[in-house]
Design a protein around this motif. Sequence first.
Motif, PDB file in Angstrom:
ATOM      1  N   GLU A  99      40.366  38.287  41.522  1.00 44.41           N
ATOM      2  CA  GLU A  99      41.051  39.063  42.430  1.00 44.41           C
ATOM      3  C   GLU A  99      40.572  40.419  42.580  1.00 44.41           C
ATOM      4  OE1 GLU A  99      45.672  40.599  42.237  1.00 44.41           O
ATOM      5  OE2 GLU A  99      45.542  38.475  42.013  1.00 44.41           O
ATOM      6  N   GLY A 100      40.245  41.159  41.368  1.00 48.54           N
ATOM      7  CA  GLY A 100      39.729  42.480  41.340  1.00 48.54           C
ATOM      8  C   GLY A 100      38.188  42.402  42.143  1.00 48.54           C
ATOM      9  N   LEU A 101      37.590  41.767  42.008  1.00 51.45           N
ATOM     10  CA  LEU A 101      36.176  41.512  42.466  1.00 51.45           C
ATOM     11  C   LEU A 101      36.412  41.414  44.097  1.00 51.45           C
ATOM     12  CD1 LEU A 101      34.138  39.255  40.136  1.00 51.45           C
ATOM     13  CD2 LEU A 101      34.244  41.837  40.391  1.00 51.45           C
ATOM     14  N   THR A 102      37.393  40.679  44.559  1.00 47.83           N
ATOM     15  CA  THR A 102      37.619  40.460  45.826  1.00 47.83           C
ATOM     16  C   THR A 102      38.103  41.833  46.513  1.00 47.83           C
ATOM     17  OG1 THR A 102      38.341  38.347  45.648  1.00 47.83           O
ATOM     18  CG2 THR A 102      39.068  39.402  47.911  1.00 47.83           C
ATOM     19  N   LYS A 103      38.900  42.707  45.868  1.00 50.25           N
ATOM     20  CA  LYS A 103      39.329  43.850  45.928  1.00 50.25           C
ATOM     21  C   LYS A 103      38.143  44.826  46.033  1.00 50.25           C
ATOM     22  CE  LYS A 103      43.928  43.430  44.694  1.00 50.25           C
ATOM     23  NZ  LYS A 103      44.920  43.666  43.736  1.00 50.25           N
ATOM     24  N   SER A 104      37.146  44.796  45.101  1.00 50.58           N
ATOM     25  CA  SER A 104      35.846  45.348  44.988  1.00 50.58           C
ATOM     26  C   SER A 104      35.008  45.305  46.330  1.00 50.58           C
ATOM     27  CB  SER A 104      35.141  45.070  43.858  1.00 50.58           C
ATOM     28  OG  SER A 104      35.819  45.395  42.582  1.00 50.58           O
TER      29      SER A 104
END
Length: 166
Positions: A99-104
Amino acid sequence: MNTISKVFLVLLVTLWSNQILAENLISSACDHTLYKDLCTQTLQSDPESSAATSFEVLAKVALKHATSTATQITELLKGSSGNKGALKDCNENYQNAIEGLTKSARALASKKYNDVNAWVSAAMSAGDSCDDGFKDVGGGKSPVGTRGTTFTGLCSIVLAITNQLK
């Protein structure tokens, strides 16, 4: 020299020079990382990198590989046996990392490099927490193995390249 030969020669020189530029860009980006071999290997193996004209493209490729590795890990954890509590926590950590990498990726597209760094750093911590969870339950070995190390390395590469963009 006939027209077809000239066109072919121009095309060949153009493709060759673009390849050299991309290789130089990869080398320059990877020279600033802690995981130079992983960086070079990952970026050179991805077709998107061979046409790269900026560090942003290379950061995007490294981010894509980190996300893919995290996804592989969550699939691996779903089929694992052992300490169910640690497996569940670990799976949640990697889902949070994805999820964090998608936001990144969205932040990278918007050139919000500080946000990229924040999300990638959080994803990296999630992966580290997974391994720590297995150590905490009687010194158990994480089923993630070297994939966790690769994930951490890829996240570090994204951070290093993004820092060059600032």
